[in-house]
Design an enzyme around this catalytic site. Structure first.
Site, PDB file in Angstrom:
ATOM      1  N   LYS A  87       0.824  -1.204   0.000  1.00  0.00           N
ATOM      2  CA  LYS A  87       0.000   0.000   0.000  1.00  0.00           C
ATOM      3  C   LYS A  87       0.861   1.258   0.000  1.00  0.00           C
ATOM      4  CE  LYS A  87      -3.670   0.189   2.595  1.00  0.00           C
ATOM      5  NZ  LYS A  87      -4.606   0.288   3.748  1.00  0.00           N
ATOM      6  N   LYS A 129       1.967  -4.417  11.173  1.00  0.00           N
ATOM      7  CA  LYS A 129       0.622  -4.641  11.701  1.00  0.00           C
ATOM      8  C   LYS A 129       0.711  -5.182  13.115  1.00  0.00           C
ATOM      9  CE  LYS A 129      -3.565  -4.097  10.025  1.00  0.00           C
ATOM     10  NZ  LYS A 129      -3.945  -2.938   9.176  1.00  0.00           N
ATOM     11  N   PRO A 178      -5.249   3.030  14.245  1.00  0.00           N
ATOM     12  CA  PRO A 178      -6.494   2.271  14.422  1.00  0.00           C
ATOM     13  C   PRO A 178      -6.699   1.248  13.306  1.00  0.00           C
ATOM     14  CG  PRO A 178      -6.882   4.652  14.481  1.00  0.00           C
ATOM     15  CD  PRO A 178      -5.507   4.446  13.940  1.00  0.00           C
ATOM     16  N   ASP A 179      -7.416   0.201  13.635  1.00  0.00           N
ATOM     17  CA  ASP A 179      -7.797  -0.821  12.669  1.00  0.00           C
ATOM     18  C   ASP A 179      -9.109  -1.423  13.180  1.00  0.00           C
ATOM     19  OD1 ASP A 179      -6.390  -2.282  10.224  1.00  0.00           O
ATOM     20  OD2 ASP A 179      -7.381  -3.843  11.377  1.00  0.00           O
ATOM     21  N   LEU A 212     -21.244  -2.044   6.092  1.00  0.00           N
ATOM     22  CA  LEU A 212     -21.532  -0.651   6.443  1.00  0.00           C
ATOM     23  C   LEU A 212     -20.906  -0.300   7.786  1.00  0.00           C
ATOM     24  CD1 LEU A 212     -25.266  -0.280   5.327  1.00  0.00           C
ATOM     25  CD2 LEU A 212     -23.221   0.584   4.177  1.00  0.00           C
ATOM     26  N   ALA A 252     -16.129  -4.896   4.147  1.00  0.00           N
ATOM     27  CA  ALA A 252     -16.178  -5.567   5.451  1.00  0.00           C
ATOM     28  C   ALA A 252     -14.856  -6.299   5.672  1.00  0.00           C
ATOM     29  CB  ALA A 252     -17.380  -6.508   5.492  1.00  0.00           C
ATOM     30  N   ASN A 302      -9.673  -5.144   3.564  1.00  0.00           N
ATOM     31  CA  ASN A 302      -8.354  -5.757   3.431  1.00  0.00           C
ATOM     32  C   ASN A 302      -8.470  -7.235   3.068  1.00  0.00           C
ATOM     33  OD1 ASN A 302      -6.719  -3.489   4.135  1.00  0.00           O
ATOM     34  ND2 ASN A 302      -7.272  -3.797   6.277  1.00  0.00           N
TER      35      ASN A 302
END
Length: 351
Positions: free
Chosen positions: A62, A74, A112-113, A179, A235, A258
């Protein structure tokens, strides 16, 4: 488990929480590794390790494709199924994460994740400076979701132009799966653009905001295989499998989720069916681009927005190269990332 080509992988039992804390640093060839902190439930902690390895490699790609001077990493906290994270335990988890990040002496910074928030980053920031996206009032760039959604919209414009010769999304039939914080914001942006929206989420409470946007509600399974111009996975990953590809009825797939591909060969299966798939790590780069622009380069929000919207140009160039070389966009993106990483390694001084 993916191939281990990482620079550093640390697995420890958090001394406060007793939970597995995994930090994977995939590459620092381009600069400090960055990547979110995921707090999620897993049947086995090794599933969390697999996630950390894949997601950190995805962050390297990325950053490289986006032209950022950063590598990929990560953090994953593997919460056993059935474990409830009450506020006290959650703080202990975050303090364990902070110590794990601090132990890497600045080679990696987290943000954040899934399962974490800017407020959680503020807690981590009490113990280490190597954290992004704390609340704005706490000196950070805040929630990365709006920038991720905006970058995804830019990618969708490039896909729309490739399919129909115009970046305008008015009248485009878009099926959006998920969503969450990014997906709901993206749905709002698409509604403003005049897209025809079909949306889904595993949480039935999301039906109400979907109705307010004028979107048609359906189940995630039906949204995945619905007839659409563009399918937008927003999602969790792994939804594009070899079994589902023959059932797809979309012209293109581009979304911020992801690890959308269950396995890498699925990209070739999509290509064989004539379905355009833009790699998720290209589409979802907006959050990272914004945070690094604001917090490292101290750019204004307007300057950062311009960088995020440039994802449209990045996707356009990747699609052009893929068509010119008769390869998948995934291959074109992988090759671009590899060239930039190889060039960075070549510039490193020999020690």
């Amino acid at each position: 488990m993916p191939e281990l080509d990482h620079e550093h992988v640390a697995i420890r039992t958090g001394p406060r929480s007793g939970l597995p804390v995994i930090v994977a640093v995939h590459s620092t060839a381009l600069g400090q590794a960055v990547g979110g902190c995921r707090v999620w439930r897993y049947a086995d902690w090794r599933d969390g390790l697999t996630d950390a390895l894949r997601l950190s490699a995805g962050m390297t790609a990325k950053c490289a494709v986006a032209g950022l001077a950063n590598g990929g990493g990560k953090t994953v906290v593997a919460v056993p199924e059935g474990t409830e994270l009450d506020p006290a335990l959650r703080r202990r988890v975050l303090e364990d994460v902070a110590d794990a990040v601090a132990s890497l002496d600045g080679t990696y910074a987290t943000g954040p994740d899934v399962g974490t928030s800017p407020e959680d980053m503020a807690v981590i920031g009490e113990r280490t400076a190597h954290v992004f996206c704390r609340p704005v009032e706490r000196g950070g760039s805040g929630d990365s979701s709006p920038a991720t959604a905006l970058g995804t919209l830019a990618a969708l414009r490039a896909v729309r132009h490739r399919l129909h010769g115009t970046p305008a999304l008015k009248g485009a039939r878009v099926s959006l799966v998920g969503l969450g914080s990014v997906g709901l914001r993206l749905a709002g942006l698409l509604a403003e653009e005049g897209a025809e929206l079909l949306v889904s989420d595993i949480d039935p409470a999301k039906r109400a905001p979907a109705r307010e946007l004028g979107a048609t509600w359906t189940s995630p399974g039906q949204a995945l295989t619905a007839e659409a111009d563009i399918l937008v996975p927003a999602a969790l990953g792994g939804i594009l499998t070899g079994d589902v590809v023959p059932e797809l009825r979309c012209a293109a797939i581009a979304g911020p989720a992801n690890n959308q591909l269950a396995t890498e060969p699925v990209a070739d299966l999509l290509h064989e069916r004539g379905i355009l798939w833009v790699p998720d790590y290209v589409v979802s780069a907006g959050g990272a681009i914004n945070a690094l622009a604001v917090e490292l380069r101290h750019e204004t929000p307007e300057e950062a927005r311009v960088r995020v919207e440039a994802i449209e140009h990045t996707v356009t160039e990747l699609l052009h190269e893929a068509e010119h070389r008769n390869v998948t966009p995934a291959r074109a993106a992988t090759d671009l990332a590899r060239r930039r990483l190889d060039a960075a390694r070549a510039r490193r001084p020999v020690t």
